[in-house]
Design a protein around this motif. Sequence first.
Motif, mmCIF file in Angstrom:
data_model
loop_
_atom_site.group_PDB
_atom_site.id
_atom_site.type_symbol
_atom_site.label_atom_id
_atom_site.label_comp_id
_atom_site.label_asym_id
_atom_site.label_seq_id
_atom_site.Cartn_x
_atom_site.Cartn_y
_atom_site.Cartn_z
ATOM 1 N N ALA A 66 11.750 10.394 4.892
ATOM 2 C CA ALA A 66 11.734 11.006 6.221
ATOM 3 C C ALA A 66 10.636 10.625 7.153
ATOM 4 O O ALA A 66 10.791 10.567 8.369
ATOM 5 C CB ALA A 66 11.745 12.580 6.297
ATOM 6 N N SER A 67 9.532 10.571 6.575
ATOM 7 C CA SER A 67 8.346 10.070 7.196
ATOM 8 C C SER A 67 8.254 8.833 7.763
ATOM 9 O O SER A 67 8.134 8.266 8.926
ATOM 10 C CB SER A 67 7.187 10.428 6.276
ATOM 11 N N LEU A 68 8.790 7.778 6.759
ATOM 12 C CA LEU A 68 8.924 6.453 7.401
ATOM 13 C C LEU A 68 9.957 6.204 8.371
ATOM 14 O O LEU A 68 9.567 5.441 9.422
ATOM 15 C CB LEU A 68 9.401 5.654 5.855
ATOM 16 N N GLU A 69 11.221 7.081 8.209
ATOM 17 C CA GLU A 69 12.240 6.931 9.207
ATOM 18 C C GLU A 69 11.712 7.381 10.849
ATOM 19 O O GLU A 69 11.814 6.872 11.711
ATOM 20 C CB GLU A 69 13.323 7.624 8.792
ATOM 21 N N ASN A 70 10.809 8.586 10.505
ATOM 22 C CA ASN A 70 10.427 9.195 11.762
ATOM 23 C C ASN A 70 9.265 8.151 12.397
ATOM 24 O O ASN A 70 9.191 7.952 13.652
ATOM 25 C CB ASN A 70 9.738 10.688 11.590
ATOM 26 N N ALA A 71 8.547 7.613 11.446
ATOM 27 C CA ALA A 71 7.282 6.778 11.990
ATOM 28 C C ALA A 71 8.049 5.436 12.740
ATOM 29 O O ALA A 71 7.475 5.057 13.759
ATOM 30 C CB ALA A 71 6.424 6.401 10.740
ATOM 31 N N LEU A 72 9.094 4.809 11.968
ATOM 32 C CA LEU A 72 9.527 3.848 12.548
ATOM 33 C C LEU A 72 10.364 3.942 14.171
ATOM 34 O O LEU A 72 10.348 3.096 14.770
ATOM 35 C CB LEU A 72 10.788 2.981 11.545
ATOM 36 N N HIS A 120 0.782 -1.133 0.036
ATOM 37 C CA HIS A 120 0.117 -0.002 -0.161
ATOM 38 C C HIS A 120 0.962 1.294 -0.059
ATOM 39 O O HIS A 120 0.349 2.240 -0.564
ATOM 40 C CB HIS A 120 -0.901 0.000 1.200
ATOM 41 N N LEU A 121 2.055 1.165 0.350
ATOM 42 C CA LEU A 121 2.979 2.294 0.428
ATOM 43 C C LEU A 121 3.272 2.565 -1.107
ATOM 44 O O LEU A 121 3.363 3.775 -1.443
ATOM 45 C CB LEU A 121 4.350 2.020 1.197
ATOM 46 N N VAL A 122 3.210 1.529 -1.905
ATOM 47 C CA VAL A 122 3.802 1.796 -3.374
ATOM 48 C C VAL A 122 2.529 2.383 -4.063
ATOM 49 O O VAL A 122 2.701 3.362 -4.769
ATOM 50 C CB VAL A 122 3.860 0.381 -4.022
ATOM 51 N N THR A 123 1.263 1.956 -3.418
ATOM 52 C CA THR A 123 0.075 2.492 -4.030
ATOM 53 C C THR A 123 0.046 4.050 -3.642
ATOM 54 O O THR A 123 -0.464 4.759 -4.695
ATOM 55 C CB THR A 123 -1.193 1.797 -3.570
#
Length: 305
Positions: A218-224, A188-191
């Motif tokens: 940046a959003s992914l790194e911050n979320a993780l 779903h990230l790809v979508t």
Amino acid sequence: MNSVRPGRLGIGVIGAGKVGAVLGAALRAAQHAVVGVSAVSEASRERAELLLPGVPVLEIPEIIERAELVLLAVPDDALPELVAGLAETGAWQPGQLVAHTSGRHGVSVLAPAQAKGAIGLAIHPAMTFTGMSLDLTRLTDCAFGVTAPRTVLPIAQALVVEMGAEPIVIEEQDRPLYHAALAHASNHLVTIAAQAAQMLSSAGADQPERLLGPLMRASLENALASGEGALTGPVARGDAGTVRVHREALLGYELEHGSTDIRQAYEELARATAKRAFERGLLKDAQATEILDILSTRSTPEDPQ
């Protein structure tokens, strides 16, 4: 079955797709002997030649006859029929290790092989594959969802470690939820990226990836790193007016281009974000209610919602 050095296994790879060929190569690098590989399409044959040079391309029954560990790297839906069909022909051997790479299935799918005395393992790599040698390097930053009977779980874990990855134990009953979580995060990230790029292109951005790349990474790194503490944007701030403008823009885009999937995805994810933000005290009740009302209101007669 072929004899090998102590601690080393003769491995047969069934399915020289992107996953099977790479994992076969990783196990070969760990000094196991790959005794045969099945490859039907031209692409899979080329992949086998590239990643498993010198390994004979054989029919499946011959691979199973030769192998001490059979690696089943086939699509999820094809796995049950393949295992059961081979059991009916008497192909499985007592004491033989049978490992599959399906995320959805645990070891119960291997029951027909286990009934013949084989030992079932489920080892699913939680990464996307290109089917090229660079995947071997990426395995060192990868985790595998591992499921096996307790008595043989260390074998499954050791195989994963030998490939340079980290084994994470998933219970049999939790495999569907585990796989749904990975699909939700990855597919779903790809979508979302594709939908955002499409909108940016329509807004005049010639290279949408230049805008999306730094933002999404940046959003992914911050979320993780911080979980939902990293949440930002108009929904989390309670900016109902901005959410209204977004939705009107998406309705206009939908009417112009005849595509409903982008608006629907935005609305559903914004609803989920608002509800989770409210539950965590980021939004007041009135703010959450206003945003949810905006997302549910028919803005125009043409709105097909």
